[in-house]
Design an enzyme around this catalytic site. Sequence first.
Site, PDB file in Angstrom:
ATOM      1  N   PHE A 174       0.826  -1.205   0.000  1.00 23.27           N
ATOM      2  CA  PHE A 174       0.000   0.000   0.000  1.00 23.27           C
ATOM      3  C   PHE A 174       0.861   1.256   0.000  1.00 23.27           C
ATOM      4  CE2 PHE A 174      -2.501  -3.280   2.053  1.00 23.27           C
ATOM      5  CZ  PHE A 174      -3.794  -3.097   1.575  1.00 23.27           C
ATOM      6  N   ASP A 175       0.377   2.260  -0.697  1.00 23.14           N
ATOM      7  CA  ASP A 175       0.853   3.616  -0.487  1.00 23.14           C
ATOM      8  C   ASP A 175       0.221   4.104   0.821  1.00 23.14           C
ATOM      9  OD1 ASP A 175       1.953   6.205  -1.064  1.00 23.14           O
ATOM     10  OD2 ASP A 175      -0.046   6.806  -1.738  1.00 23.14           O
ATOM     11  N   LEU A 176       0.697   5.213   1.356  1.00 20.44           N
ATOM     12  CA  LEU A 176       0.144   5.712   2.620  1.00 20.44           C
ATOM     13  C   LEU A 176      -0.854   6.842   2.388  1.00 20.44           C
ATOM     14  CD1 LEU A 176       0.401   5.478   5.780  1.00 20.44           C
ATOM     15  CD2 LEU A 176       1.879   7.493   5.611  1.00 20.44           C
ATOM     16  N   ASP A 177      -0.339   8.013   2.007  1.00 22.76           N
ATOM     17  CA  ASP A 177      -1.198   9.189   1.854  1.00 22.76           C
ATOM     18  C   ASP A 177      -2.204   8.996   0.728  1.00 22.76           C
ATOM     19  OD1 ASP A 177       0.157  10.490   3.855  1.00 22.76           O
ATOM     20  OD2 ASP A 177       1.565  11.469   2.496  1.00 22.76           O
ATOM     21  N   VAL A 207      -1.449  -0.888  -4.107  1.00 18.90           N
ATOM     22  CA  VAL A 207      -2.625  -0.030  -4.029  1.00 18.90           C
ATOM     23  C   VAL A 207      -2.157   1.398  -3.783  1.00 18.90           C
ATOM     24  CG1 VAL A 207      -4.878   0.303  -2.953  1.00 18.90           C
ATOM     25  CG2 VAL A 207      -3.825  -1.980  -2.962  1.00 18.90           C
TER      26      VAL A 207
END
Length: 490
Positions: free
Chosen positions: A274-277, A429
């Site tokens: 996953f990306d964060l922001d 994602v």
Amino acid sequence: MQFFPTSKIFLSFGSLHITWYAIFSLTGALVTYYLSQRTLKKMGYKESLGEDYFIMMLPIAYIGARIWYCLFEWKQYIADPISIFYVWEGGLAFHGGVIAAVIFGWFFLKKRNVDARRFADACAPNLLIGQAIGRWGNFVNQEAFGGVVSESFFNHFPAFIKEGMFIDGAYRMPTYLFEGVGNLIGFILIYFGFKKYGRKKRGDMAYAYIVWYGVVRFFVEGLRTDSLMMGPIRVAQLISICGIILGVLGLLGVYDKLFANIWPFKKVKPVVLFDLDGTLLDTEALIADSFRHVFAIYRPDYVLTTADLKGFLGPTLKESFEKYIPEVNSDELIAEYRKFNLAHHDEYVKPFYGVEEVLRTLKEEDYDIGVVSNKTVQTVTHGLEYCGLKDYFPVIVGCEQLNKVKPDPEGLIKACAELYRSIDNVVYVGDSVGDIKTCKNMSAFSVAASFDKTRREELQAAKPCVLITSMPQLLDILKEDHEWSDFTTL
């Protein structure tokens, strides 16, 4: 040292000769290697994987090609066994080389936990180019030709081909040329046509190669006068028929069903990163105010628009600041940005709807998951801890750990390594075009998280593998039958 002492020799060092046959064979192999390495790099593999395979495979394939030829011409060599080693005189059977390379590749790739079908897709079509080049060695050696033809047959051929095909007092059909042209056409059709419109699963590019080459070789072999024979049967035609059948069965998906529990056909759960922001955490307001803070100090005359603020979502901080405030050192701007961002983090940040539920489900179902962000590990960890999500992620990759940040795939590759997983089945994602580009740069399966309607069209234009409008939809995607690769990039 003497160049071109005879028509068949490229270079002589006393009694040592380098033949044109060897030059064309090695050139074909090197071109195949170069094209394959370029594709493997696009798939995220280390350069050493292709190097190790080709360095070890090449002599094995040559030995296999020689053994195959000698097996069917054993009467010629039984009286003079030492001549088996006279490879400069010709006598390599391509099918034997391929069989040896495939057997070696099976063990080589399995040991390194690399999907053999994905690897074959990257390499197999390039063999057609290598074969087309290698066939010119047959021309120089005056072998692999067809039956007698009239001189007028060569009216539309270059003079050097006509002259080279005058063998034993008669003009011969240039079957080596027919096969070479057929291979070039096959490469174009497979690489530029089938790749885009016909491929549906891993292995299809390799299966298409097997079918195409089988068809070309079957018809060309019927014209040759020097075929390896097994009784009344031309060996190459028999192998070609077998290859066509095996390739068609592969294209129809028979092996995926028949060997569903055997490597490399066995389905495995993908690594989910996953990306964060904008993906796990809603940080858009924090990002906007962090930029406003920096601009208020360093460029107070500039009024940030909504379009400007949306444009900051995706690119790195360095890219954004160098674009808008190039006169100030970007490191200074980034430090000020992060100072404000960290100080006000907890006032703004919250997880998106359904995120914790999805992470809990993934953990219960034994998915390997991680976070790959262009933020620092400290910032990512702080955000996850504040939102109660940190314990779901055994691996967090941040910008300070990388030589190149997104859209370079180094972060995704590093996360897979830390999870002790291969890069063959990766889902990433993310909410930005940069995240989708990161996936495409290693042919990973991209999931565009479009929780903001204003950016949906932009994300769709980047052509992700799938697009979701809420995080719980990811669970449905993972239940579907996907190859967990982006086929559009190869």
